[in-house]
Design an enzyme around this catalytic site. Structure first.
Site, PDB file in Angstrom:
ATOM      1  CB  VAL A  56      -8.501  18.000 -13.162  1.00 10.93           C
ATOM      2  CG1 VAL A  56      -7.629  17.436 -12.045  1.00 10.93           C
ATOM      3  CG2 VAL A  56      -7.882  19.255 -13.756  1.00 10.93           C
ATOM      4  CB  CYS A  57      -9.247  13.437 -11.491  1.00  7.99           C
ATOM      5  SG  CYS A  57      -7.586  13.371 -10.788  1.00  7.99           S
ATOM      6  CB  SER A  58     -13.699  11.712 -12.076  1.00  5.17           C
ATOM      7  OG  SER A  58     -13.924  12.704 -11.101  1.00  5.17           O
ATOM      8  CB  THR A  74     -10.498   9.456 -16.147  1.00  4.09           C
ATOM      9  OG1 THR A  74     -11.265  10.124 -15.144  1.00  4.09           O
ATOM     10  CG2 THR A  74     -10.718   7.962 -16.050  1.00  4.09           C
ATOM     11  CB  SER A 128      -4.560  15.596 -16.232  1.00  9.89           C
ATOM     12  OG  SER A 128      -5.482  16.376 -15.515  1.00  9.89           O
TER      13      SER A 128
END
Length: 160
Positions: free
Chosen positions: A108-110, A128, A160
């Site tokens: 998730v993200c970073s 990212t 994501s």
């Protein structure tokens, strides 16, 4: 349903609580009809508690280790930077991905930086958090970054 999908959630200091709470709530809600689709477990590198970036303490169920049928979800947040360049984590991630044709690795993200740091995203398409777009292109040039995408799926690796 044929099989319950088991997911380990990696916890580490300064993670973004939303990156844990959002997916965990979605997986948990999928079980609300009484069908056990997802089993969640919380893990950290040492099996201990962590403190999220907002100060909320989270207790791991156990130490991160390879389990034959567990997927792995890696959240993002400021703490991602401290998780990079850790040989133990890189080795676990590579073994995790290599050891089962059914096992998924999700960021998730970073959290994608942790996967990239372990080499799991080399030659793959990934995304990212937009705030890390310039950094990831410089740090991990072997990854085909699509930072304007909401999510990317490349084989069994989800970002994501």
């Amino acid at each position: 349903m044929d099989k319950t999908r088991c997911i380990d959630i990696l916890l580490f200091d300064d993670l973004n609580i939303l990156d844990v709470a959002g997916p965990v709530q979605a997986f948990s809600s999928a079980n609300d009809d009484g069908v056990n689709r997802y089993q969640l477990r919380y893990v950290s590198l040492d099996g201990g508690a962590v403190t999220s970036s907002c100060g909320l303490r989270l207790q791991a169920d156990q130490r991160l280790k390879i389990e034959a049928h567990y997927d792995l979800l890696i959240p993002g947040g400021r703490g991602v930077d401290c998780m990079l360049q850790q040989p133990e984590l890189q080795e676990i991630l590579n073994d995790w991905h290599d050891s089962s044709s059914d096992r998924r690795v999700i960021s998730v993200c970073s959290g994608a930086l942790i996967l990239a740091d372990a080499g799991l995203l080399d030659g793959r398409s990934a995304t990212t958090h937009w705030g890390r777009a310039a950094v990831v292109r410089n740090l991990f040039p072997k990854v085909n970054w699509a930072t304007d995408a909401l999510y990317k799926i490349d084989d069994r690796i989800f970002t994501s």
